[in-house]
Design a protein around this motif. Structure first.
Motif, mmCIF file in Angstrom:
data_model
loop_
_atom_site.group_PDB
_atom_site.id
_atom_site.type_symbol
_atom_site.label_atom_id
_atom_site.label_comp_id
_atom_site.label_asym_id
_atom_site.label_seq_id
_atom_site.Cartn_x
_atom_site.Cartn_y
_atom_site.Cartn_z
ATOM 1 N N THR A 128 0.820 -1.210 0.000
ATOM 2 C CA THR A 128 0.000 0.000 0.000
ATOM 3 C C THR A 128 0.863 1.273 0.000
ATOM 4 O OG1 THR A 128 -0.155 -0.315 2.360
ATOM 5 C CG2 THR A 128 -2.070 -0.947 1.052
ATOM 6 N N ARG A 129 2.001 1.223 0.657
ATOM 7 C CA ARG A 129 2.976 2.330 0.672
ATOM 8 C C ARG A 129 2.341 3.712 0.831
ATOM 9 N NH1 ARG A 129 7.363 1.239 -3.983
ATOM 10 N NH2 ARG A 129 8.814 2.363 -2.660
ATOM 11 N N PRO A 130 1.779 3.996 1.991
ATOM 12 C CA PRO A 130 1.185 5.321 2.198
ATOM 13 C C PRO A 130 2.249 6.415 2.334
ATOM 14 C CG PRO A 130 1.130 4.046 4.230
ATOM 15 C CD PRO A 130 1.700 3.148 3.176
ATOM 16 N N VAL A 131 1.814 7.687 2.357
ATOM 17 C CA VAL A 131 2.748 8.792 2.591
ATOM 18 C C VAL A 131 2.395 9.539 3.883
ATOM 19 C CG1 VAL A 131 3.468 9.157 0.188
ATOM 20 C CG2 VAL A 131 1.427 10.331 1.046
ATOM 21 N N ASP A 132 1.634 8.853 4.769
ATOM 22 C CA ASP A 132 1.191 9.511 5.994
ATOM 23 C C ASP A 132 2.353 10.070 6.823
ATOM 24 O OD1 ASP A 132 1.846 6.761 6.268
ATOM 25 O OD2 ASP A 132 0.933 6.698 8.255
ATOM 26 N N LEU A 133 3.483 9.369 6.825
ATOM 27 C CA LEU A 133 4.606 9.826 7.658
ATOM 28 C C LEU A 133 5.256 11.082 7.079
ATOM 29 C CD1 LEU A 133 6.186 6.338 8.495
ATOM 30 C CD2 LEU A 133 4.570 7.674 9.862
ATOM 31 N N HIS A 134 5.256 11.196 5.734
ATOM 32 C CA HIS A 134 5.763 12.428 5.109
ATOM 33 C C HIS A 134 4.887 13.606 5.585
ATOM 34 C CE1 HIS A 134 7.730 10.370 1.390
ATOM 35 N NE2 HIS A 134 7.275 9.409 2.161
ATOM 36 N N VAL A 170 11.246 3.743 10.083
ATOM 37 C CA VAL A 170 12.227 4.320 9.164
ATOM 38 C C VAL A 170 11.618 4.469 7.779
ATOM 39 C CG1 VAL A 170 14.464 3.956 8.041
ATOM 40 C CG2 VAL A 170 14.149 3.345 10.448
ATOM 41 N N THR A 171 11.638 5.685 7.253
ATOM 42 C CA THR A 171 11.164 5.907 5.889
ATOM 43 C C THR A 171 12.197 6.711 5.105
ATOM 44 O OG1 THR A 171 9.587 7.223 4.560
ATOM 45 C CG2 THR A 171 9.558 7.615 6.927
ATOM 46 N N VAL A 172 12.604 6.147 3.980
ATOM 47 C CA VAL A 172 13.633 6.769 3.155
ATOM 48 C C VAL A 172 13.069 8.051 2.527
ATOM 49 C CG1 VAL A 172 15.093 6.444 1.112
ATOM 50 C CG2 VAL A 172 14.768 4.563 2.723
ATOM 51 N N GLY A 173 11.972 7.904 1.792
ATOM 52 C CA GLY A 173 11.375 9.066 1.121
ATOM 53 C C GLY A 173 10.924 10.121 2.120
ATOM 54 N N GLY A 174 10.375 9.691 3.247
ATOM 55 C CA GLY A 174 9.917 10.629 4.278
ATOM 56 C C GLY A 174 11.094 11.449 4.808
ATOM 57 N N THR A 313 15.799 -4.367 1.027
ATOM 58 C CA THR A 313 14.621 -5.000 0.422
ATOM 59 C C THR A 313 14.734 -5.000 -1.109
ATOM 60 O OG1 THR A 313 12.215 -4.833 0.130
ATOM 61 C CG2 THR A 313 13.343 -2.791 0.638
ATOM 62 N N ASP A 314 15.419 -3.995 -1.668
ATOM 63 C CA ASP A 314 15.563 -3.928 -3.126
ATOM 64 C C ASP A 314 16.509 -5.001 -3.678
ATOM 65 O OD1 ASP A 314 13.803 -1.854 -3.235
ATOM 66 O OD2 ASP A 314 15.280 -0.280 -3.579
ATOM 67 N N MET A 315 17.126 -5.806 -2.801
ATOM 68 C CA MET A 315 17.991 -6.916 -3.247
ATOM 69 C C MET A 315 17.373 -8.279 -2.939
ATOM 70 S SD MET A 315 20.817 -6.012 -4.750
ATOM 71 C CE MET A 315 21.365 -7.691 -4.699
ATOM 72 N N THR A 335 10.783 -7.637 5.778
ATOM 73 C CA THR A 335 10.175 -6.862 6.868
ATOM 74 C C THR A 335 9.787 -5.445 6.444
ATOM 75 O OG1 THR A 335 12.186 -5.822 7.743
ATOM 76 C CG2 THR A 335 11.723 -8.068 8.503
ATOM 77 N N ILE A 336 10.144 -5.030 5.218
ATOM 78 C CA ILE A 336 9.888 -3.628 4.838
ATOM 79 C C ILE A 336 8.543 -3.476 4.112
ATOM 80 C CG2 ILE A 336 10.803 -1.575 3.649
ATOM 81 C CD1 ILE A 336 12.720 -2.517 5.804
ATOM 82 N N PHE A 337 8.291 -4.325 3.150
ATOM 83 C CA PHE A 337 7.044 -4.236 2.381
ATOM 84 C C PHE A 337 6.215 -5.501 2.580
ATOM 85 C CE2 PHE A 337 9.852 -1.317 0.004
ATOM 86 C CZ PHE A 337 9.104 -0.158 0.178
HETATM 87 C C1 UD1 Z 1 12.594 3.886 -1.024
HETATM 88 C C2 UD1 Z 1 13.196 3.392 -2.317
HETATM 89 C C3 UD1 Z 1 12.760 1.966 -2.597
HETATM 90 C C4 UD1 Z 1 13.093 1.073 -1.411
HETATM 91 C C5 UD1 Z 1 12.551 1.661 -0.114
HETATM 92 C C6 UD1 Z 1 12.994 0.880 1.123
HETATM 93 C C7 UD1 Z 1 13.405 5.413 -3.621
HETATM 94 C C8 UD1 Z 1 12.963 6.221 -4.793
HETATM 95 N N1 UD1 Z 1 12.753 4.267 -3.380
HETATM 96 O O1 UD1 Z 1 11.181 3.868 -1.171
HETATM 97 O O2 UD1 Z 1 13.429 1.515 -3.767
HETATM 98 O O3 UD1 Z 1 12.526 -0.212 -1.607
HETATM 99 O O4 UD1 Z 1 12.993 3.015 0.038
HETATM 100 O O5 UD1 Z 1 14.361 0.830 1.193
HETATM 101 O O6 UD1 Z 1 14.357 5.766 -2.949
HETATM 102 N N2 UD1 Z 1 5.689 3.958 4.991
HETATM 103 C C9 UD1 Z 1 4.522 4.339 5.630
HETATM 104 N N3 UD1 Z 1 4.162 5.651 5.590
HETATM 105 C C10 UD1 Z 1 4.904 6.599 4.935
HETATM 106 C C11 UD1 Z 1 6.092 6.201 4.291
HETATM 107 C C12 UD1 Z 1 6.477 4.864 4.341
HETATM 108 O O7 UD1 Z 1 3.828 3.518 6.225
HETATM 109 O O8 UD1 Z 1 4.515 7.767 4.929
HETATM 110 C C13 UD1 Z 1 6.103 2.528 5.012
HETATM 111 C C14 UD1 Z 1 6.104 1.913 3.627
HETATM 112 O O9 UD1 Z 1 4.819 1.438 3.253
HETATM 113 C C15 UD1 Z 1 7.096 0.777 3.785
HETATM 114 C C16 UD1 Z 1 8.124 1.375 4.770
HETATM 115 O O10 UD1 Z 1 7.452 2.470 5.412
HETATM 116 O O11 UD1 Z 1 6.477 -0.327 4.378
HETATM 117 C C17 UD1 Z 1 9.400 1.884 4.140
HETATM 118 O O12 UD1 Z 1 9.087 2.746 3.070
HETATM 119 P P1 UD1 Z 1 10.042 3.928 2.601
HETATM 120 O O13 UD1 Z 1 11.376 3.779 3.243
HETATM 121 O O14 UD1 Z 1 9.331 5.211 2.787
HETATM 122 O O15 UD1 Z 1 10.198 3.618 1.053
HETATM 123 P P2 UD1 Z 1 10.247 4.643 -0.150
HETATM 124 O O16 UD1 Z 1 10.919 5.900 0.270
HETATM 125 O O17 UD1 Z 1 8.911 4.731 -0.772
#
Ligand code: UD1
Length: 426
Positions: A128-134, A170-174, A313-315, A335-337
């Protein structure tokens, strides 16, 4: 639609050049929105996702000048990005749905303009990959956020204010979005439980070159003193650790020997540990990272995906292909997705013995895989099928090649140059 045909069973030998990291390049490109001066990015990989981000930035008012033009399969190399002013603060659905990382324009646009409207990315194949944390993090910096008509509408009339952001996971994009926003916020921001992926360090170093004041780079606590204005800079994108790991698996799975140039073992220590335990030789030489499985069998190894510095997770999908032909059993835990095993049924169609139980997969190694027509629904799953095809007996046809073009530049060329029999067919 294009397909990739592989006739497997050939050990790969030779050199493979590793390109710039897609996942570093995308946030770096978004960072160009933070200044009215030119950000020059070098070592950008030639990928469809880079072109998608360039198109989105153009929509927002950025002048995008690639040194080497736009190629059929993407944009890359050296690109100058200049945003004199942000003329449009809405990132439309049509562009965001193509690529989730489009949401990275939210933080910088809001910080510079006091307003940003970005389509919600929606679900994707790996969960589902939400953006709530951002969004919660931006609220900590004083943003007012509404969700309407499928869009995030974010306002900060008097600009963003420094604040303390504690990410519950931990959120990378966030982390990237909030780091860019905090760079132009008024006062000090502290980001706790920040992601530590190397791509975040790369973004932080580029922001520093643009005049941002950031401390704690490489740790899970980033402290940012906001500045009024950022300026232009030149930054070279760090090597792609996932491309590195993928070709390392290509050497191992075909019983070959590859030197990966333009990359570093520091970026993929966790993957190297697994490779070594599996019986693969990995050495850092003057020319690059040398991967060899010239002698000896592969052994199954357990692994679990985790945020950096854990196993990426990307590997995961690529290592599952490797474990499918290793001796004994291996337990792979994601454990990530929550839905990142879509490659399992396809690998099984090629003769792999894999059972999924919740977040874990038990892989029992088989003697050999056999070629088959296969299809995958995301980038890393697709490349795991290419790897399996390189090792399999007979012919494998991989469908939905566009996934591969999002993240692997010149994949067939790089593999062919090392003795693989792989071609793109229309
Ligand atoms: C980035 C990478 C992606 C990689 C991922 C984890 C980029 C462009 N993409 O994705 O290739 O697989 O990191 O290393 O860099 N989550 C929430 N709420 C949020 C944000 C995230 O619940 O607001 C959850 C996600 O659903 C997931 C986990 O947090 O289960 C990690 O996601 P995140 O680190 O944010 O991944 P991306 O930044 O989307």
């Amino acid at each position: 639609m294009d397909q990739i045909r592989i006739r497997g069973g050939k050990p790969l030998t030779g050199d493979i050049p590793i390109g710039g990291a897609k996942n570093a390049a995308l946030p770096l490109m978004a960072a160009s929105l933070l200044t009215d001066e030119t950000l020059r990015l070098t070592n950008l990989p030639y990928l469809a996702d880079i072109l998608t981000m360039a198109n989105l930035l153009t929509e927002l008012g950025t002048d995008v000048k690639p040194d080497n033009g736009i190629h059929e399969r993407g944009m890359g190399g050296t690109v100058d990005l200049t945003t004199k002013s942000i003329s449009e603060t809405t990132a439309p659905y049509d562009l965001v749905r193509k690529m989730r990382a489009s949401v990275l324009v939210l933080g910088p646009t809001l910080a510079r303009e006091g307003h940003a409207r970005v389509s919600l990315p929606g679900g994707c194949a790996i969960g589902t990959r939400p953006v709530d944390l951002h969004l919660k993090a931006l609220q900590q910096l004083g943003a007012e956020i509404e969700l309407a008509e499928g869009y995030v509408d974010a306002h900060a009339k008097n600009g963003l204010k420094g604040g303390h952001v504690v990410f519950p996971m931990v959120t990378v994009g966030g982390t990237e979005n909030i780091l860019m926003a905090a760079a132009l916020a008024d006062g000090e921001s502290v980001i706790s439980n920040a992601a530590r992926e190397p791509e975040i360090g790369d973004l932080a170093r580029c922001l520093q070159a643009m005049g941002a004041k950031i401390e704690g780079v490489g740790t899970d606590t980033l402290t940012v003193q906001g500045v009024k204005k950022l300026h232009g800079a030149e930054h070279s994108v760090l090597p792609d650790r996932i491309e590195t790991g993928t070709y390392a698996v290509a050497a191992a799975i075909t019983g070959g020997e590859l030197t990966l140039t333009g990359t570093s073992s520091n970026l993929i220590q966790s993957a190297i540990e697994v490779l070594t335990s599996a019986g693969v030789e990995v050495t850092e030489t003057g020319r690059g990272l040398h991967i060899s499985r010239a002698n000896g069998a592969l052994r199954g190894v357990d692994l679990m995906t985790e945020p950096y510095p854990g196993f990426p997770t990307d590997m995961q999908a690529q290592f599952m292909a490797l474990m499918a032909v290793s001796g004994g059993a291996s337990m792979i835990t994601e454990t990530i997705f929550e839905n990142r095993f879509m490659h399992v049924p396809e690998l099984c169609r090629m003769g792999a013995d894999i059972n999924v139980h919740g977040a874990s997969a038990i892989v029992r190694g088989v003697e050999a895989l056999s070629g088959a027509p296969v299809m995958a629904t995301d980038l890393r799953a697709s490349v795991s099928l290419v790897l399996a095809g390189l090792a399999a007996k007979g012919e494998t046809m991989v469908n939905r090649v566009y996934h591969l073009d999002r993240g692997y530049e010149r994949l067939e060329e790089k593999l062919n140059a090392c003795g693989a029999d792989i071609e793109r067919v229309a």
